[in-house]
Structure formats: structure tokens, C-alpha cells
Scaffold this motif. Sequence first.
Motif, PDB file in Angstrom:
ATOM      1  N   GLY A 139       0.813  -1.215   0.000  1.00 43.24           N
ATOM      2  CA  GLY A 139       0.000   0.000   0.000  1.00 43.24           C
ATOM      3  C   GLY A 139       0.843   1.260   0.000  1.00 43.24           C
ATOM      4  O   GLY A 139       0.525   2.239  -0.686  1.00 43.24           O
ATOM      5  N   GLN A 143       0.750   3.966  -3.191  1.00 48.01           N
ATOM      6  CA  GLN A 143       0.392   5.375  -2.983  1.00 48.01           C
ATOM      7  C   GLN A 143       1.443   6.306  -3.562  1.00 48.01           C
ATOM      8  O   GLN A 143       1.126   7.306  -4.214  1.00 48.01           O
ATOM      9  CB  GLN A 143       0.212   5.650  -1.477  1.00 48.01           C
ATOM     10  CG  GLN A 143      -0.430   6.982  -1.147  1.00 48.01           C
ATOM     11  CD  GLN A 143       0.559   8.147  -1.060  1.00 48.01           C
ATOM     12  OE1 GLN A 143       1.764   7.928  -0.878  1.00 48.01           O
ATOM     13  NE2 GLN A 143       0.061   9.363  -1.169  1.00 48.01           N
ATOM     14  N   TRP A 166      -4.411  10.776   2.790  1.00 46.09           N
ATOM     15  CA  TRP A 166      -3.521  10.028   3.679  1.00 46.09           C
ATOM     16  C   TRP A 166      -3.432  10.716   5.045  1.00 46.09           C
ATOM     17  O   TRP A 166      -3.533  10.079   6.097  1.00 46.09           O
ATOM     18  CB  TRP A 166      -2.143   9.896   3.042  1.00 46.09           C
ATOM     19  CG  TRP A 166      -1.182   9.020   3.815  1.00 46.09           C
ATOM     20  CD1 TRP A 166      -1.425   8.343   4.969  1.00 46.09           C
ATOM     21  CD2 TRP A 166       0.182   8.721   3.469  1.00 46.09           C
ATOM     22  NE1 TRP A 166      -0.300   7.638   5.360  1.00 46.09           N
ATOM     23  CE2 TRP A 166       0.692   7.855   4.463  1.00 46.09           C
ATOM     24  CE3 TRP A 166       1.004   9.096   2.405  1.00 46.09           C
ATOM     25  CZ2 TRP A 166       1.998   7.371   4.434  1.00 46.09           C
ATOM     26  CZ3 TRP A 166       2.301   8.608   2.385  1.00 46.09           C
ATOM     27  CH2 TRP A 166       2.795   7.756   3.388  1.00 46.09           C
ATOM     28  N   ALA A 169      -6.620  10.223   7.068  1.00 46.99           N
ATOM     29  CA  ALA A 169      -6.719   8.850   7.564  1.00 46.99           C
ATOM     30  C   ALA A 169      -5.727   8.573   8.691  1.00 46.99           C
ATOM     31  O   ALA A 169      -5.947   7.682   9.531  1.00 46.99           O
ATOM     32  CB  ALA A 169      -6.494   7.866   6.414  1.00 46.99           C
ATOM     33  N   ALA A 192      -1.400   1.635   7.126  1.00 46.31           N
ATOM     34  CA  ALA A 192      -2.818   1.441   6.814  1.00 46.31           C
ATOM     35  C   ALA A 192      -3.431   2.709   6.238  1.00 46.31           C
ATOM     36  O   ALA A 192      -4.238   2.652   5.295  1.00 46.31           O
ATOM     37  CB  ALA A 192      -3.570   1.009   8.070  1.00 46.31           C
ATOM     38  N   SER A 193      -3.060   3.866   6.773  1.00 48.24           N
ATOM     39  CA  SER A 193      -3.595   5.123   6.240  1.00 48.24           C
ATOM     40  C   SER A 193      -3.069   5.381   4.825  1.00 48.24           C
ATOM     41  O   SER A 193      -3.786   5.923   3.974  1.00 48.24           O
ATOM     42  CB  SER A 193      -3.225   6.285   7.169  1.00 48.24           C
ATOM     43  OG  SER A 193      -1.827   6.334   7.406  1.00 48.24           O
ATOM     44  N   THR A 195      -2.454   3.003   2.703  1.00 47.08           N
ATOM     45  CA  THR A 195      -3.206   2.073   1.868  1.00 47.08           C
ATOM     46  C   THR A 195      -4.569   2.638   1.516  1.00 47.08           C
ATOM     47  O   THR A 195      -5.079   2.438   0.400  1.00 47.08           O
ATOM     48  CB  THR A 195      -3.356   0.724   2.592  1.00 47.08           C
ATOM     49  OG1 THR A 195      -2.049   0.216   2.899  1.00 47.08           O
ATOM     50  CG2 THR A 195      -4.090  -0.289   1.736  1.00 47.08           C
ATOM     51  N   VAL A 196      -5.187   3.366   2.442  1.00 48.93           N
ATOM     52  CA  VAL A 196      -6.448   4.054   2.148  1.00 48.93           C
ATOM     53  C   VAL A 196      -6.243   5.046   1.003  1.00 48.93           C
ATOM     54  O   VAL A 196      -7.041   5.117   0.056  1.00 48.93           O
ATOM     55  CB  VAL A 196      -6.977   4.769   3.403  1.00 48.93           C
ATOM     56  CG1 VAL A 196      -8.166   5.674   3.061  1.00 48.93           C
ATOM     57  CG2 VAL A 196      -7.383   3.754   4.466  1.00 48.93           C
ATOM     58  N   GLY A 199      -5.867   3.290  -2.342  1.00 53.84           N
ATOM     59  CA  GLY A 199      -7.157   2.928  -2.909  1.00 53.84           C
ATOM     60  C   GLY A 199      -7.858   4.114  -3.539  1.00 53.84           C
ATOM     61  O   GLY A 199      -8.470   3.999  -4.612  1.00 53.84           O
ATOM     62  N   TYR A 200      -7.739   5.276  -2.917  1.00 52.33           N
ATOM     63  CA  TYR A 200      -8.343   6.480  -3.484  1.00 52.33           C
ATOM     64  C   TYR A 200      -7.639   6.890  -4.777  1.00 52.33           C
ATOM     65  O   TYR A 200      -8.270   7.432  -5.692  1.00 52.33           O
ATOM     66  CB  TYR A 200      -8.292   7.624  -2.469  1.00 52.33           C
ATOM     67  CG  TYR A 200      -8.969   8.878  -2.952  1.00 52.33           C
ATOM     68  CD1 TYR A 200     -10.342   8.896  -3.204  1.00 52.33           C
ATOM     69  CD2 TYR A 200      -8.239  10.040  -3.182  1.00 52.33           C
ATOM     70  CE1 TYR A 200     -10.968  10.040  -3.651  1.00 52.33           C
ATOM     71  CE2 TYR A 200      -8.865  11.192  -3.633  1.00 52.33           C
ATOM     72  CZ  TYR A 200     -10.224  11.183  -3.868  1.00 52.33           C
ATOM     73  OH  TYR A 200     -10.846  12.316  -4.328  1.00 52.33           O
TER      74      TYR A 200
END
Length: 432
Positions: A139, A143, A166, A169, A192-193, A195-196, A199-200
Motif C-alpha cells: 500500500g 500510494q 492520507w 486517515a 494502513a492510512s 493504503t487508504v 485505494g483512493y
Amino acid sequence: MTPMTVPGEKTTAPAGSARRALVGRLSWGLADQAASSVSNFVVGIYVARSLGVTAFGVFSLAWVTYGVVLNVSRGLATDPLVVRFSGVPDASWRGAVARSSGTALGVGAALGVVCLVAGLGLGGRVGPAFAALGVMLPGLLLQDAWRFSFFAAGAGRKAFVNDVVWGVALVPAMVVAARVGTVAAFVLAWGASATVAAGYGYIQSGIRPRLTEARGWLREQRDLGYRYLVENVSLSGASQLRAYGLGAIVGVGAVGAVRGAELLLGPFLAVLMGLSLVTVPEAARVLRQAPQRLGKFCLLLGGGQAAAALLWGGALLLMPEQLGRFALGDVWHSASELIVPVTLGVAGAGLGTGAAAGLRALGAARRSLRSQLFASACYVSGGLGGAAVAGTVGSAWGVAAATVSSSAVWWLQLRSALRERHRNPIPEVRTS
């Protein structure tokens, strides 16, 4: 060769219009780097205050290792993208981004497994942090690949928005990590943030990373990619060797002290780490549209970075001790002793990045590799030699001297490359 443009951009624009477009792209680049540096700064400060100097040193070792992996991904996947696919037709850009982002995702998965296995084998304090990093690498690298892709298309606004996502998150993720109170929890929250945001990035671009075409991308870009890989890994590998060596010579707390001093100069270090997001695409555009201005562009870029770093360092020296303790907690005392040498090192690096951007835009991979190998060797020898002689402070001064000396080599190589291009003006650009 006919100059190529971003879709919708005219090939012959008035000077004022072209200048406004350049300022706009650079402004979004600065905004994106500001968002990135604020996030990195907040993470570092939060972890330093939550964990103390020794645990922060462990987090810093994971951070440095991430930097090595990130530079592997950039060398193989995204550096060739920004050199060869900045300002090209949309169809060409989209195909390249699909393959490039797939390559970044593959690098993250492969090296993530290595970090995970190493972390499980190490155990102790360091092991869980490296295992967590291994899980989060895909992730994190995806990004970063989206940011490179957006800047190659001249769409810096999208990169800025992605970094803001990012950062947003990160807030709840860091709160949860603080409740757990371990280094691994903070690494997981940070990854993890990211990876969010990765995805965006897929939603923003509408492009699906093609992991199955990674091998084809590596084959197509091997003349640049493998040289950039060695160059990038020598850069981040030097930082890792210096961090590990400093921990062995002086102690893990010394690694935390150096990282704390670097956090105080965080805005400029973050810009330097991601400088190619903005400057290499812009240098490539300058080379296509007005090649005689490339040297001046690089000089203004590097000189501006160096001057800004010196001004920021001067301001840090005037900062009240109470404010420093509020920001870094127990890390402040040891970090404050390193402000002057770390500032000089960042200023020297900033000056050198101007020349590095020019060499990348010219596709002079041999010259940039030669410069980076010299700089990395100086960095390691200066950092570890200084540590052996005078501890943490000696290491910081050794790195400062090495960085300033290396900057001169970068500029000598750029001058030679510009002379060669003047004699043989055939740009190395690939758009398919």
C-alpha cells in the motif's frame, strides 16, 4: 523531435501562458510536498513523544528501511515514468501508468515478504516493527506510485488531494496506535492510512495497476531503470548503513537523536525525498521546449532549496527550548545539539538536487549514477567516521561535510552532460 504536450495543451503557447502553467504546476507540487511533509512531521513528533528516545530509534530504523524499499520501487517503476512519459498524449500516459504502478505493487509485495520474514526471525523490539512494515509495504509503494503518475501528467492537484486523504486517515490511526503503545502499532497505523490513500488513487485515475505486465515494463525501461535502481538504493542504503552503524557505535538512542534533528528540518527533507515528483517532469518540459534554459532552471531550483534550508535552520536556532521540549519531549536535548550540522547537510543536498533533476531530465543515467555512488560513499564514510571520532555530533558533522562536497560533483557532471548534449542534441525520450 516534435515537442509533446499534455492532452489539451497547445504546442505553441504565449510565453506568459506557459509561465503561468509552470507556476501552477510547481505550486501544486509545493502544496503536495507541504501536505506530505506535515504528515511525516506529525507522525515523527507523535511517535517521539509517545515512545521516548530508544523506541523512537527502533521506529526510525523501520522508517529508514522503508526509504530503501521506496527507492527500489522508484528506480524500477516511477523514475523511468517521469523521465519518459511526462507531458505525453493521454493514451500513452495511461498505458505506462498501468504498467508502472503494477511494478510498484509487485516490488512492495516481494520486499514486503522479505521484511515480514526478517521481522518474525529477529524478534525482540526491532522484529515486530519490521514485520508490520512488511505487511504495509504494498500500500505504501502504490500510494507513492500514484503521486509520481499524477505529476508526470501535470496533474499535481490530484497528488495533493491524495496526500491530504492520507493525512486525514492518519489521525484516527495514530490515536488507536497510541492506545496500543508499541512501535509495531505505529508502523501499522502509518501504513494502513497510506493504503487508504492508495485505494483512493485508483478512484482518481481510473487506472488498474497491471501486476502481470511488470516484467514487460522492467524489460522496456531496463536502460534507465536498473541504473536508477542502483543510484536510488545507494542513496537510501547509505542512510540505512549510517543508521545501523551509528546504532552499533554509539547506541540506538543516537539514531533517535539524529531522526529528531531531521524532524526539525522535516519540511525540507520531505521535499528532497520527493523532489523528483515535481522537478524531473518540469526539467523534462524545459528540455523539450527551451533546452538552453535547463541549466538556469536547475540552478534556481537548487539554490532556492539551499537558501530556504539555511533560513529554516537559522530559525530553529532561535526557537525557545520550551517549544522544542514540547515538540520532541525527551528527544529534544540530544537532537538540539545537531541542528547546525544537519542544516548544513540539508542545504548541501538541496543544492545538489537541482543538478540531479537536470541529469534525470537529460536521461544521463551513467552520470547521475556516478554522482550518486560518490555521494553515498562519502555519506557513509563521513557519518560512521565522525561517529567513531566524536559520537553522534561527529557523525552529523561528517555527513554535512560529505553532502556539501558531493553537491559539487553533481554540478560538474551536469555541466559535462549539457556540453555533450550541445554537441549531440538528440534527447532520449520514449513515449510508447
